[in-house]
Design an enzyme around this catalytic site. Structure first.
Site, PDB file in Angstrom:
ATOM      1  N   HIS A  15      44.887  30.098  54.230  1.00 23.01           N
ATOM      2  CA  HIS A  15      43.862  30.023  53.177  1.00 23.01           C
ATOM      3  C   HIS A  15      42.767  29.091  53.680  1.00 23.01           C
ATOM      4  O   HIS A  15      42.813  27.872  53.488  1.00 23.01           O
ATOM      5  CB  HIS A  15      44.469  29.519  51.868  1.00 23.01           C
ATOM      6  CG  HIS A  15      43.505  29.519  50.714  1.00 23.01           C
ATOM      7  ND1 HIS A  15      43.899  29.511  49.397  1.00 23.01           N
ATOM      8  CD2 HIS A  15      42.140  29.530  50.677  1.00 23.01           C
ATOM      9  CE1 HIS A  15      42.841  29.498  48.601  1.00 23.01           C
ATOM     10  NE2 HIS A  15      41.748  29.509  49.372  1.00 23.01           N
ATOM     11  N   HIS A 195      42.476  35.354  45.419  1.00 20.57           N
ATOM     12  CA  HIS A 195      42.450  34.080  44.704  1.00 20.57           C
ATOM     13  C   HIS A 195      42.795  34.378  43.236  1.00 20.57           C
ATOM     14  O   HIS A 195      42.211  35.288  42.639  1.00 20.57           O
ATOM     15  CB  HIS A 195      41.055  33.454  44.743  1.00 20.57           C
ATOM     16  CG  HIS A 195      40.704  32.801  46.049  1.00 20.57           C
ATOM     17  ND1 HIS A 195      40.723  33.466  47.238  1.00 20.57           N
ATOM     18  CD2 HIS A 195      40.318  31.522  46.332  1.00 20.57           C
ATOM     19  CE1 HIS A 195      40.359  32.622  48.207  1.00 20.57           C
ATOM     20  NE2 HIS A 195      40.102  31.441  47.685  1.00 20.57           N
ATOM     21  N   GLU A 198      43.427  29.681  40.045  1.00 24.14           N
ATOM     22  CA  GLU A 198      42.872  28.409  40.534  1.00 24.14           C
ATOM     23  C   GLU A 198      42.311  27.677  39.312  1.00 24.14           C
ATOM     24  O   GLU A 198      42.665  26.535  39.044  1.00 24.14           O
ATOM     25  CB  GLU A 198      41.770  28.674  41.571  1.00 24.14           C
ATOM     26  CG  GLU A 198      41.070  27.404  42.084  1.00 24.14           C
ATOM     27  CD  GLU A 198      39.945  27.685  43.085  1.00 24.14           C
ATOM     28  OE1 GLU A 198      39.514  28.845  43.205  1.00 24.14           O
ATOM     29  OE2 GLU A 198      39.487  26.726  43.750  1.00 24.14           O
TER      30      GLU A 198
HETATM   31  N1  HPA Z   1      37.793  29.473  45.270  1.00 27.02           N
HETATM   32  C1  HPA Z   1      37.044  30.556  45.081  1.00 27.02           C
HETATM   33  N2  HPA Z   1      36.126  30.951  45.955  1.00 27.02           N
HETATM   34  C2  HPA Z   1      35.948  30.250  47.066  1.00 27.02           C
HETATM   35  C3  HPA Z   1      36.687  29.124  47.325  1.00 27.02           C
HETATM   36  C4  HPA Z   1      37.667  28.709  46.376  1.00 27.02           C
HETATM   37  O1  HPA Z   1      38.383  27.713  46.533  1.00 27.02           O
HETATM   38  N3  HPA Z   1      36.257  28.641  48.519  1.00 27.02           N
HETATM   39  C5  HPA Z   1      35.308  29.476  48.966  1.00 27.02           C
HETATM   40  N4  HPA Z   1      35.102  30.458  48.088  1.00 27.02           N
HETATM   41 ZN    ZN Z   2      39.797  29.598  48.705  1.00 31.23          ZN
END
Ligand code: HPA
Ligand code: ZN
Length: 335
Positions: A15, A195, A198
């Site tokens: 990642h 992703h 988060e």
């Molecule tokens: N999250 C979402 N998009 C991103 C990230 C992240 O941590 N880093 C670069 N693009």
């Molecule tokens: Zn990322």
């Protein structure tokens, strides 16, 4: 002591956004070389601007910084600098994200960045003995039709890409928006990651798994809000590519000691440690291992487990995976 052990452990990084490895020194130098104007004049001013309240705050600066990348040589230089740092942190295999739309949106096309990446990868494989892969991420704040057009533009580079991912602004852009694009990516033979969880809740993780066919979840910290989902991740061995320093910088957790990585690891989830955007978040993968070990009182066994998880979670060939596991076992036996 834990420091040398953590950095020495043979590991995979899975990642990592290559645009997020753009150190302020290189950003300022490339801006000057390419005649691009930046919101900061000096390296110190750039670093001082790296204070973020959330993901979007970071993304605004991150996309602006990427504008200095113009030529094939710029992309090669950027990736080579990352690969050297990763190698020094024990990374033996890396799967690097990049965001084609960040570049095509300002007229820098696939042939330019793909040629730069190819040069850097060949050099690292030869000089550092690392294996490397590329994962193209779609920007989820843009339309699905834009992602589909990007997928089609990438078809001539099919063999250079191991998979596709999904990044950028999570809130308001659920995985379901990209169902068709990911179905097409799977049909083209690409591996899938996304992703999820988060900033948005566990339903985004479930959506990434069930609607996109994600084989790994990038971040996934919010899985903890749903115990049934945690049980599913553990039972199915779904890897979470966690990035602890990133989560603190983007205020997902107030401090590293609050991070849920150890709880999820001990719940049997296949947790890995990665750096995300190291030039912006204050540390490369070794720093993430060391800081997390200290803040959460992780043992050497925890670190070995996560290094092993990273190799198992990677999209490498079975032969290369066996070599990497051997290297890890030898390191552990000798230390
Ligand atoms: N999250 C979402 N998009 C991103 C990230 C992240 O941590 N880093 C670069 N693009
Ligand atoms: Zn990322």
């Amino acid at each position: 002591m834990i420091d040398a052990f953590a950095r020495g452990l043979p590991k995979a990084e899975i990642h990592l956004h290559v645009e997020g490895t753009l150190e302020p020194e290189m950003m300022v130098a490339l801006a000057e070389r390419n005649g691009v104007s930046l919101p900061f004049d000096t390296v110190d001013e750039a670093r001082a601007a790296y204070q973020f309240d959330n993901l979007q705050d970071f993304l605004d600066i991150f996309y602006q910084g990427a504008e200095v990348l113009q030529t094939e040589g710029d992309f090669a230089e950027l990736m080579t600098a990352y690969l050297e740092r990763a190698s020094a942190d024990g990374v033996r295999h890396t799967e690097m994200f990049f965001d084609p739309q960040t570049h095509t949106g300002r007229g820098v096309q696939f042939p330019t960045f793909m040629a730069g990446f190819a040069t850097a990868r060949a050099d690292a494989e030869e000089r550092l003995g690392m294996s490397t892969e590329l994962i193209m991420c779609f920007l989820r704040h843009l339309d699905a039709s834009d992602a589909m057009a990007t997928l089609e533009a990438a078809l001539p580079y099919r063999e250079a890409l191991i998979g596709v991912g999904l990044d950028s602004s999570e809130i308001g852009n659920p995985p379901e928006k990209f169902e068709e694009v990911f179905a097409r990516a799977r049909a083209e033979g690409w591996r899938i990651t996304a992703h999820a969880g988060e900033e948005a809740g566990p339903d985004f993780i479930t959506g990434a798994l069930d609607t996109l066919g994600a084989e790994r979840i990038d971040h996934g910290v919010r899985s903890e809000d749903d115990p049934a989902l945690v049980a599913r991740l553990a039972a199915d061995g779904v890897p979470l590519t966690m990035c602890p320093l990133s989560n603190v910088k983007l205020r997902v957790f107030d401090k590293l000691a609050d991070h849920n990585l150890k709880r999820l690891l001990e719940a049997g989830v296949r947790v890995t440690i990665n750096s995300d955007d190291p030039a912006y978040f204050g540390g490369y993968i070794g720093d993430n291992y060391v800081a997390t070990a200290e803040a959460l009182d992780l043992s050497e066994e925890h670190l070995i487990q996560m290094a092993r998880n990273s190799i198992e979670a990677s999209f490498v060939s079975d032969e290369r995976r066996a070599e990497l596991i051997d290297e890890l076992n030898r390191f552990v036996a000798d230390s």
